[in-house]
Design a protein around this motif. Structure first.
Motif, mmCIF file in Angstrom:
data_model
loop_
_atom_site.group_PDB
_atom_site.id
_atom_site.type_symbol
_atom_site.label_atom_id
_atom_site.label_comp_id
_atom_site.label_asym_id
_atom_site.label_seq_id
_atom_site.Cartn_x
_atom_site.Cartn_y
_atom_site.Cartn_z
ATOM 1 N N THR A 154 -3.034 2.154 33.357
ATOM 2 C CA THR A 154 -2.146 2.868 32.435
ATOM 3 C C THR A 154 -1.373 1.890 31.563
ATOM 4 O O THR A 154 -1.267 2.066 30.337
ATOM 5 N N VAL A 155 -0.816 0.858 32.161
ATOM 6 C CA VAL A 155 -0.034 -0.132 31.413
ATOM 7 C C VAL A 155 -0.892 -0.840 30.372
ATOM 8 O O VAL A 155 -0.507 -0.977 29.201
ATOM 9 N N ILE A 156 -2.073 -1.271 30.781
ATOM 10 C CA ILE A 156 -2.971 -1.969 29.847
ATOM 11 C C ILE A 156 -3.406 -1.020 28.728
ATOM 12 O O ILE A 156 -3.532 -1.422 27.568
ATOM 13 N N GLY A 157 -3.625 0.240 29.072
ATOM 14 C CA GLY A 157 -4.022 1.218 28.058
ATOM 15 C C GLY A 157 -2.973 1.368 26.961
ATOM 16 O O GLY A 157 -3.293 1.376 25.772
ATOM 17 N N TYR A 158 -1.700 1.468 27.344
ATOM 18 C CA TYR A 158 -0.636 1.590 26.339
ATOM 19 C C TYR A 158 -0.482 0.308 25.528
ATOM 20 O O TYR A 158 -0.151 0.355 24.337
ATOM 21 N N LEU A 159 -0.696 -0.818 26.148
ATOM 22 C CA LEU A 159 -0.646 -2.078 25.412
ATOM 23 C C LEU A 159 -1.741 -2.103 24.340
ATOM 24 O O LEU A 159 -1.498 -2.528 23.206
ATOM 25 N N ALA A 160 -2.932 -1.627 24.690
ATOM 26 C CA ALA A 160 -4.021 -1.569 23.714
ATOM 27 C C ALA A 160 -3.709 -0.561 22.609
ATOM 28 O O ALA A 160 -4.028 -0.782 21.431
#
Length: 605
Positions: free
Chosen positions: A201-207
């Motif tokens: 989830t965190v990496i997804g929002y960063l992308a």
């Protein structure tokens, strides 16, 4: 409201904006909620029903972590939209800057607590070691990654308020697309368990924040980052703290909703897992995901309220607000009606999506979903009222509804239903509590309006436009309609005892602007409408013209008209000299031109 020559105000432009903004809004909500729902499905199928229940048990902590972001994002964007509607760009930029700064600071403070709090919180929420071991890594990763989620959420809401709903929806679509792919990779391939689900989830929002780059490069961006130290258009010295207070004040309902949701989850989830067991908690988690599915279906439609109604409220376009609300409710109830039928007829499909496919657990889940689904129609109306009252800067009533729906009514009703009839009683209490919340909120509004605490004007709290001070209507983009429009305005001026000189000046300004829109604003013969509002207020004659033709700022065309006096647009330079104030802004992808003529000035001349 007076009308002339058969012309009247219509909702053509407002409905057109709804249809243009509804797809990005729906896509954003679908991406956001579908990611949450599918996340639960993946965890339930790959890690088991206990892991899915662990996500629901973690929700209070996740909600509290996201509370500053949602408060600043929703409150700040609503306040900025009203400022944009009032043409106050400095204040809107100050709100934008302050919200981002405060969100970043608070989220970093949360992240610094990652080594200390997650373990204690996990076992306090879970009630047993088996669940605690699943909850702890999920909470820990969310603590560490909250700065990323906070900045992404704030940018998303402000991009929606600033003519860029496509970028807002793209942010969530990218974030949740990456999230779901990484969920499978981290859980199934790398065996990272609950920590992998949270990390994806965190990496997804960063992308997803790659869309911010396109936003800052956009020529149509109205919101600018500022030092928050310049004087505002009201003459007051702005500061970071003042703007943070503005955003937080407007975002009180969002903060209340998040806080109440967290408290509700703590009390209800703890009661279910401790008194009914892990299996009942897994079934209740599926029902809780039912709310996310309902949000997925109608959240994008109701999400039009903050983005569009805020601008219209700032412009005092009360007809447009009523037309918007009517269409939003119609679309929302049609969609939720279809969803209700699906839950009643095919609950086994929904349970199967979350890994519950057989045995007594499936039977219990099917009945729970059917009963719980009756809360959806009432939920929609409560969500609409909360969003609307927050948008028109009535956070008091919005907060009352939030507290009632999020905690004050639902918790006692759910606990009573659970101890009386078990899990099915808890699910039935959802519908009863939502309906009772509507009743209490209506009574609260009526009491507040009678005592003067809330503005009058029915459920929408909009002032009634008096006949003698306002003319509001629409014309088709044809030159003959412009002539009829001018004649109608002159008749209105005569009926309201406006001097002949003033009436001719106002008529000239209106005719010049509208004729220019008809000639140059639209390509081809496609039918379009122009909205016109003329009001007498605060010692001024105020003329508003709105169209969705090609972008054209008359304030920037002065040089060209002076170089070529024979140009058809040359009359605009004359209007600017005549009018006391002349403003233009491109909001909601529409040209909005405001002209003001001071009564004292003309009378003195």
């Amino acid at each position: 409201m007076k009308k002339g020559n058969g012309m009247e105000r219509n909702a053509f432009l407002i409905n057109k904006k709804i249809h243009q903004y509804i797809l990005p809004g729906v896509l954003m909500t679908v991406a956001m909620q579908l990611g949450n729902v599918v996340d639960g499905m993946i965890v339930g199928n790959l890690l088991g029903s206990d892991a899915m229940a662990a996500i629901e048990l973690s929700m209070p902590v996740l909600l509290l972590l996201q509370m500053p972001a949602l408060t600043l994002a929703m409150g700040g964007a609503a306040k900025a939209a009203v400022f944009l509607g009032k043409r106050k760009l400095k204040e809107a930029g100050g709100i934008f800057t302050a919200s981002l700064t405060a969100g970043a600071v608070l989220s970093i403070l949360f992240a610094l607590l990652t080594p200390f709090l997650p373990g204690h919180l996990a076992y306090a929420l879970a009630g047993n070691e088996q669940m605690g071991a699943l909850v702890e890594p999920y909470i820990a990763v969310n603590f560490g990654g909250i700065p990323v989620l906070t900045i992404a959420i704030i940018f998303c809401y402000f991009m929606n308020a600033d003519n860029h709903p496509q970028l807002g929806s793209a942010l969530f679509m990218i974030a949740n697309g990456v999230n779901l792919v990484l969920d499978l990779l981290f859980i199934k391939v790398f065996h990272m368990g609950m920590a992998g689900s949270a990390l994806s989830t965190v990496i997804g929002y960063l992308a997803g924040m790659v869309t911010v780059v396109f936003y800052f490069r956009s020529k149509n961006r109205m919101l600018k980052l500022s030092g928050c130290a310049e004087r505002t258009e009201d003459g007051e010295k702005g500061s970071l703290l003042i703007y943070v207070k503005m955003a937080a004040g407007a975002g009180i309902p969002s903060a209340a909703f998040t806080l109440m949701s967290a408290l509700k989850s703590v009390m209800i989830n703890s009661a279910v897992v401790r008194f009914l067991g892990n299996d009942a908690m897994a079934v209740y988690s599926v029902c809780a995901n039912g709310v996310l599915i309902a949000e997925l279906c109608v959240g994008g439609v109701i999400g039009l309220i903050p983005g569009i109604a805020g601008i219209l409220y700032g412009e005092r376009d009360y007809y447009g607000i009523r037309a918007l609300c009517k269409r939003v409710l119609a679309y929302s109830y049609f969609t939720i009606g279809v969803l209700l039928l699906l839950f009643l007829l095919f609950p086994h499909w929904i349970a199967g999506l979350f890994g519950i496919t057989g045995g007594e657990m499936l039977g219990m889940c099917m009945w729970a979903l059917r009963i719980f689904a009756f809360s959806f129609p009432f939920y929609v109306y409560n969500k609409f009222l909360m969003s609307y009252y927050q948008t028109i800067l009535q956070p008091g009533l919005s907060t009352v509804i939030t507290v009632l729906q999020g905690f004050g009514v639902v918790v006692p009703f759910t606990l009573a239903g659970m101890f009386w009839m078990g899990l099915l009683g808890a699910c039935g209490a959802a519908a009863v509590s939502e309906a009772f919340t509507i009743l209490l909120s209506v009574l609260c509004r009526m009491w507040g309006q009678r005592t003067g605490r809330f503005p009058s004007g029915g459920r929408y709290m909009l002032p009634k436009i008096k006949e003698e001070v306002c003319l509001d209507f629409s014309i088709e983009n044809q030159l003959e309609d412009v002539i009829k429009l001018r004649d109608a305005l002159l008749c209105f001026c005569a009926e309201n005892h406006i001097g002949e000189k003033d009436a001719k000046l106002i008529g000239l300004a209106l005719e010049e602007i509208c004729a220019n829109i008809v000639r140059y604003g639209y390509a081809g013969d496609k039918k379009n409408f122009i909205d016109i509002g003329f009001t007498i207020q605060d010692g001024s004659y105020i003329l508003r013209v709105r169209d969705d033709g090609i972008p054209f700022n008359p304030l920037e065309y002065e040089t060209d008209t002076e170089e070529d006096p024979g140009l058809a647009l040359g009359g605009i330079a004359l209007i600017r000299k005549i009018m006391s104030d002349f403003q233009y802004m491109r909001v909601l992808n529409m040209n909005n031109t405001i002209m003001e003529l001071k009564i004292e000035r003309t009378q003195g001349g």
